[in-house]
Design a protein around this motif. Structure first.
Motif, PDB file in Angstrom:
ATOM      1  N   LEU A 145       0.813  -1.213   0.000  1.00  0.00           N
ATOM      2  CA  LEU A 145       0.000   0.000   0.000  1.00  0.00           C
ATOM      3  C   LEU A 145       0.852   1.271   0.000  1.00  0.00           C
ATOM      4  O   LEU A 145       0.532   2.244  -0.683  1.00  0.00           O
ATOM      5  CB  LEU A 145      -0.934   0.018   1.213  1.00  0.00           C
ATOM      6  N   VAL A 146       1.929   1.274   0.773  1.00  0.00           N
ATOM      7  CA  VAL A 146       2.711   2.504   0.959  1.00  0.00           C
ATOM      8  C   VAL A 146       3.656   2.768  -0.215  1.00  0.00           C
ATOM      9  O   VAL A 146       3.827   3.911  -0.647  1.00  0.00           O
ATOM     10  CB  VAL A 146       3.482   2.468   2.289  1.00  0.00           C
ATOM     11  N   LYS A 147       4.298   1.729  -0.693  1.00  0.00           N
ATOM     12  CA  LYS A 147       5.194   1.854  -1.861  1.00  0.00           C
ATOM     13  C   LYS A 147       6.264   2.929  -1.653  1.00  0.00           C
ATOM     14  O   LYS A 147       6.485   3.801  -2.497  1.00  0.00           O
ATOM     15  CB  LYS A 147       4.394   2.167  -3.140  1.00  0.00           C
ATOM     16  N   SER A 148       6.936   2.857  -0.526  1.00  0.00           N
ATOM     17  CA  SER A 148       8.002   3.810  -0.212  1.00  0.00           C
ATOM     18  C   SER A 148       9.093   3.087   0.557  1.00  0.00           C
ATOM     19  O   SER A 148       8.799   2.156   1.322  1.00  0.00           O
ATOM     20  CB  SER A 148       7.443   4.968   0.615  1.00  0.00           C
ATOM     21  N   PRO A 149      10.352   3.507   0.403  1.00  0.00           N
ATOM     22  CA  PRO A 149      11.422   2.898   1.208  1.00  0.00           C
ATOM     23  C   PRO A 149      11.197   3.143   2.695  1.00  0.00           C
ATOM     24  O   PRO A 149      10.585   4.139   3.094  1.00  0.00           O
ATOM     25  CB  PRO A 149      12.685   3.629   0.718  1.00  0.00           C
ATOM     26  N   ILE A 150      11.684   2.225   3.507  1.00  0.00           N
ATOM     27  CA  ILE A 150      11.546   2.342   4.960  1.00  0.00           C
ATOM     28  C   ILE A 150      12.669   3.200   5.529  1.00  0.00           C
ATOM     29  O   ILE A 150      13.840   3.043   5.175  1.00  0.00           O
ATOM     30  CB  ILE A 150      11.552   0.947   5.605  1.00  0.00           C
ATOM     31  N   LYS A 151      12.288   4.109   6.412  1.00  0.00           N
ATOM     32  CA  LYS A 151      13.256   5.003   7.066  1.00  0.00           C
ATOM     33  C   LYS A 151      13.701   4.452   8.415  1.00  0.00           C
ATOM     34  O   LYS A 151      14.873   4.500   8.767  1.00  0.00           O
ATOM     35  CB  LYS A 151      12.628   6.385   7.237  1.00  0.00           C
ATOM     36  N   LYS A 152      12.744   3.916   9.179  1.00  0.00           N
ATOM     37  CA  LYS A 152      13.066   3.494  10.547  1.00  0.00           C
ATOM     38  C   LYS A 152      12.056   2.459  11.027  1.00  0.00           C
ATOM     39  O   LYS A 152      10.886   2.516  10.672  1.00  0.00           O
ATOM     40  CB  LYS A 152      13.039   4.709  11.481  1.00  0.00           C
ATOM     41  N   ILE A 153      12.547   1.496  11.824  1.00  0.00           N
ATOM     42  CA  ILE A 153      11.676   0.494  12.456  1.00  0.00           C
ATOM     43  C   ILE A 153      11.986   0.442  13.946  1.00  0.00           C
ATOM     44  O   ILE A 153      13.154   0.388  14.350  1.00  0.00           O
ATOM     45  CB  ILE A 153      11.880  -0.908  11.847  1.00  0.00           C
ATOM     46  N   GLY A 174       8.563  -6.890  21.763  1.00  0.00           N
ATOM     47  CA  GLY A 174       7.852  -8.161  21.776  1.00  0.00           C
ATOM     48  C   GLY A 174       8.238  -8.992  22.990  1.00  0.00           C
ATOM     49  O   GLY A 174       9.294  -8.775  23.590  1.00  0.00           O
ATOM     50  N   ILE A 175       7.380  -9.927  23.351  1.00  0.00           N
ATOM     51  CA  ILE A 175       7.677 -10.820  24.468  1.00  0.00           C
ATOM     52  C   ILE A 175       7.254 -12.238  24.117  1.00  0.00           C
ATOM     53  O   ILE A 175       6.332 -12.443  23.340  1.00  0.00           O
ATOM     54  CB  ILE A 175       6.976 -10.384  25.774  1.00  0.00           C
ATOM     55  N   ASN A 176       7.951 -13.202  24.682  1.00  0.00           N
ATOM     56  CA  ASN A 176       7.524 -14.591  24.545  1.00  0.00           C
ATOM     57  C   ASN A 176       6.834 -15.027  25.835  1.00  0.00           C
ATOM     58  O   ASN A 176       7.259 -14.672  26.931  1.00  0.00           O
ATOM     59  CB  ASN A 176       8.696 -15.508  24.202  1.00  0.00           C
ATOM     60  N   VAL A 177       5.745 -15.759  25.676  1.00  0.00           N
ATOM     61  CA  VAL A 177       4.950 -16.199  26.819  1.00  0.00           C
ATOM     62  C   VAL A 177       5.033 -17.722  26.964  1.00  0.00           C
ATOM     63  O   VAL A 177       5.462 -18.243  27.989  1.00  0.00           O
ATOM     64  CB  VAL A 177       3.480 -15.751  26.674  1.00  0.00           C
ATOM     65  N   LEU A 178       4.637 -18.433  25.904  1.00  0.00           N
ATOM     66  CA  LEU A 178       4.664 -19.897  25.929  1.00  0.00           C
ATOM     67  C   LEU A 178       5.704 -20.485  24.981  1.00  0.00           C
ATOM     68  O   LEU A 178       6.043 -21.660  25.104  1.00  0.00           O
ATOM     69  CB  LEU A 178       3.278 -20.445  25.569  1.00  0.00           C
ATOM     70  N   SER A 179       6.175 -19.692  24.056  1.00  0.00           N
ATOM     71  CA  SER A 179       7.110 -20.197  23.040  1.00  0.00           C
ATOM     72  C   SER A 179       8.538 -19.747  23.345  1.00  0.00           C
ATOM     73  O   SER A 179       8.765 -18.866  24.179  1.00  0.00           O
ATOM     74  CB  SER A 179       6.704 -19.675  21.653  1.00  0.00           C
ATOM     75  N   LYS A 180       9.477 -20.316  22.609  1.00  0.00           N
ATOM     76  CA  LYS A 180      10.871 -19.887  22.725  1.00  0.00           C
ATOM     77  C   LYS A 180      11.090 -18.564  21.998  1.00  0.00           C
ATOM     78  O   LYS A 180      12.076 -17.869  22.231  1.00  0.00           O
ATOM     79  CB  LYS A 180      11.799 -20.955  22.153  1.00  0.00           C
ATOM     80  N   THR A 181      10.174 -18.242  21.094  1.00  0.00           N
ATOM     81  CA  THR A 181      10.242 -16.990  20.351  1.00  0.00           C
ATOM     82  C   THR A 181       9.065 -16.106  20.748  1.00  0.00           C
ATOM     83  O   THR A 181       8.195 -16.520  21.507  1.00  0.00           O
ATOM     84  CB  THR A 181      10.200 -17.273  18.838  1.00  0.00           C
ATOM     85  N   GLU A 182       9.040 -14.872  20.221  1.00  0.00           N
ATOM     86  CA  GLU A 182       8.016 -13.918  20.660  1.00  0.00           C
ATOM     87  C   GLU A 182       6.606 -14.384  20.292  1.00  0.00           C
ATOM     88  O   GLU A 182       6.367 -14.876  19.196  1.00  0.00           O
ATOM     89  CB  GLU A 182       8.301 -12.524  20.074  1.00  0.00           C
ATOM     90  N   ASP A 183       5.677 -14.216  21.234  1.00  0.00           N
ATOM     91  CA  ASP A 183       4.272 -14.547  21.025  1.00  0.00           C
ATOM     92  C   ASP A 183       3.420 -13.292  20.830  1.00  0.00           C
ATOM     93  O   ASP A 183       2.296 -13.379  20.322  1.00  0.00           O
ATOM     94  CB  ASP A 183       3.717 -15.341  22.208  1.00  0.00           C
ATOM     95  N   ILE A 184       3.920 -12.164  21.284  1.00  0.00           N
ATOM     96  CA  ILE A 184       3.247 -10.874  21.125  1.00  0.00           C
ATOM     97  C   ILE A 184       4.271  -9.876  20.615  1.00  0.00           C
ATOM     98  O   ILE A 184       5.407  -9.835  21.115  1.00  0.00           O
ATOM     99  CB  ILE A 184       2.662 -10.382  22.466  1.00  0.00           C
ATOM    100  N   ALA A 185       3.897  -9.075  19.622  1.00  0.00           N
ATOM    101  CA  ALA A 185       4.852  -8.116  19.055  1.00  0.00           C
ATOM    102  C   ALA A 185       4.142  -6.875  18.542  1.00  0.00           C
ATOM    103  O   ALA A 185       2.985  -6.929  18.124  1.00  0.00           O
ATOM    104  CB  ALA A 185       5.647  -8.764  17.919  1.00  0.00           C
ATOM    105  N   ASN A 186       4.888  -5.769  18.600  1.00  0.00           N
ATOM    106  CA  ASN A 186       4.415  -4.514  18.019  1.00  0.00           C
ATOM    107  C   ASN A 186       5.577  -3.882  17.278  1.00  0.00           C
ATOM    108  O   ASN A 186       6.711  -3.898  17.750  1.00  0.00           O
ATOM    109  CB  ASN A 186       3.896  -3.565  19.100  1.00  0.00           C
ATOM    110  N   ALA A 187       5.282  -3.341  16.098  1.00  0.00           N
ATOM    111  CA  ALA A 187       6.312  -2.682  15.309  1.00  0.00           C
ATOM    112  C   ALA A 187       5.785  -1.361  14.769  1.00  0.00           C
ATOM    113  O   ALA A 187       4.646  -1.285  14.298  1.00  0.00           O
ATOM    114  CB  ALA A 187       6.757  -3.578  14.155  1.00  0.00           C
ATOM    115  N   ARG A 188       6.611  -0.332  14.869  1.00  0.00           N
ATOM    116  CA  ARG A 188       6.298   0.973  14.287  1.00  0.00           C
ATOM    117  C   ARG A 188       7.245   1.179  13.114  1.00  0.00           C
ATOM    118  O   ARG A 188       8.457   1.221  13.295  1.00  0.00           O
ATOM    119  CB  ARG A 188       6.459   2.089  15.315  1.00  0.00           C
ATOM    120  N   ILE A 189       6.676   1.291  11.921  1.00  0.00           N
ATOM    121  CA  ILE A 189       7.481   1.438  10.702  1.00  0.00           C
ATOM    122  C   ILE A 189       7.268   2.842  10.133  1.00  0.00           C
ATOM    123  O   ILE A 189       6.130   3.237   9.848  1.00  0.00           O
ATOM    124  CB  ILE A 189       7.102   0.382   9.647  1.00  0.00           C
TER     125      ILE A 189
END
Length: 336
Positions: free
Chosen positions: A184-192, A196-211
């Motif tokens: 939708l945006v069709k633009s290069p990314i400037k910053k991310i 996130g945290i893992n609850v039951l898994s070895k990897t993250e189960d909940i995550a948030n990202a601001r792009i």
């Protein structure tokens, strides 16, 4: 009989298709192929004897003893195995000149993704990646109306299940929304910026990202596989409209600036009164519902038969994977 493959079209009127892996998602690939016009469904490769017997009985297809035997019989194959096995399965099939639909994400690492795409180019094969929401009728509406997004929010929630936990929630769920936002945006990314945290898994189960994108657009993506309910929603804000859409239920609403101006005029001349919400111009979106996977497989078969690039090819899939890996690395580094 197998048609003439490669990128040169087909002498046979039907594309011969197969599926590697018929678990919770792969079974639906088999179901749809078995009913598609223009497709000869050759059969499956599945490691579980019980599951293979069940699917072959249900869809009247053949179980192949090896992936290589399936590849020999097919023009096109769906690869529906755990993400960390994608490259291992895909590359030998590409060497057999099979066109592939690989379930998302394309691979577990950028290095493996590059190997898969190099094998596809070497052998003149199509690789379509299963970013299924791009075939959701909701996405078709977004592509028409969201022409200059300034701010986007997405939320993708699911209950916990062990399937898919070979990767974190970013590669499992959020990557759908990453692909949507990039398209939708069709633009290069400037910053991310990610958390996130893992609850039951070895990897993250909940995550948030601001792009943050170079053109000024900001996208805020949230994903969880620890929810009591399923939810797949997106909201898009731009200078002429606000869109709120539900990918799961294929519905939504739209508010256009031009309609708000007209509403303001009505208020001035007394045709609408403050607080009269019945006149507020919120439009329900008339979305013609459809099964996204069936639309996706139809596009894949059409791309193979007509030797054209698929809607979701390797370039978009690799870009989405690159963003997803950046997010997961930020989350890992924060934990360290």
């Amino acid at each position: 009989m197998r048609a003439m493959g490669g990128m040169f079209g087909f002498s046979s009127p039907k594309v011969v298709c197969g599926v590697v892996g018929v678990g919770s998602l792969g079974q639906h690939h088999a179901r749809i192929y078995s009913t598609m016009s223009g497709v000869e469904f050759a059969g499956i490769f599945e490691t579980s004897d019980a599951r293979a017997a069940e699917i072959c009985e249900k869809f009247k297809c053949k179980r192949f003893a090896t992936i290589a035997e399936l590849g020999e019989a097919c023009d096109a194959v769906s690869v529906v195995v755990p993400t960390d096995k994608h490259a291992e399965v895909a590359i030998p099939l590409l060497e057999q000149k099979c066109h592939l639909l690989i379930e998302k994400p394309i691979c577990a690492s950028l290095e493996e993704a590059e190997q898969v795409l190099a094998a596809a180019q070497k052998n003149g094969c199509i690789v379509q990646v299963g970013h299924i929401e791009h075939f959701n009728p909701v996405m078709s509406f977004l592509e028409k109306e969201a022409d200059r997004p300034a701010y986007i929010t997405t939320e993708r929630l699911a209950p916990y299940q062990t399937r898919g936990t070979e990767v974190g929630v970013v590669l499992d769920l959020m990557i759908h929304d990453i692909g949507i936002v990039l398209a939708l945006v069709k633009s290069p990314i400037k910053k991310i910026d990610s958390v996130g945290i893992n609850v039951l898994s070895k990897t993250e189960d909940i995550a948030n990202a601001r792009i943050e994108f170079e053109n000024g657009c900001v996208a805020n993506l949230s994903a969880s596989r620890m929810s009591m309910k399923k939810n797949r929603e997106i909201r898009v804000f731009q200078d002429n409209a606000y869109l709120s859409l539900d990918f799961m239920n294929q519905k939504g609403h739209l508010v256009k600036k031009s309609d708000l101006i007209a509403y303001g005029v009505k208020m001035k001349i007394g045709l609408a009164k403050p607080g009269d919400t019945s006149s507020v111009p919120v439009k329900e979106i008339p979305i013609e519902k459809g099964e996204p996977l069936a639309l996706e497989l139809a596009d894949f078969v059409s791309s193979v038969k007509e030797a054209k690039q698929p809607k979701v090819g390797g370039a978009l899939a690799k870009s989405a994977l690159e963003v997803a890996i950046t997010i997961t690395e930020q989350i890992k580094n924060a934990k360290r």
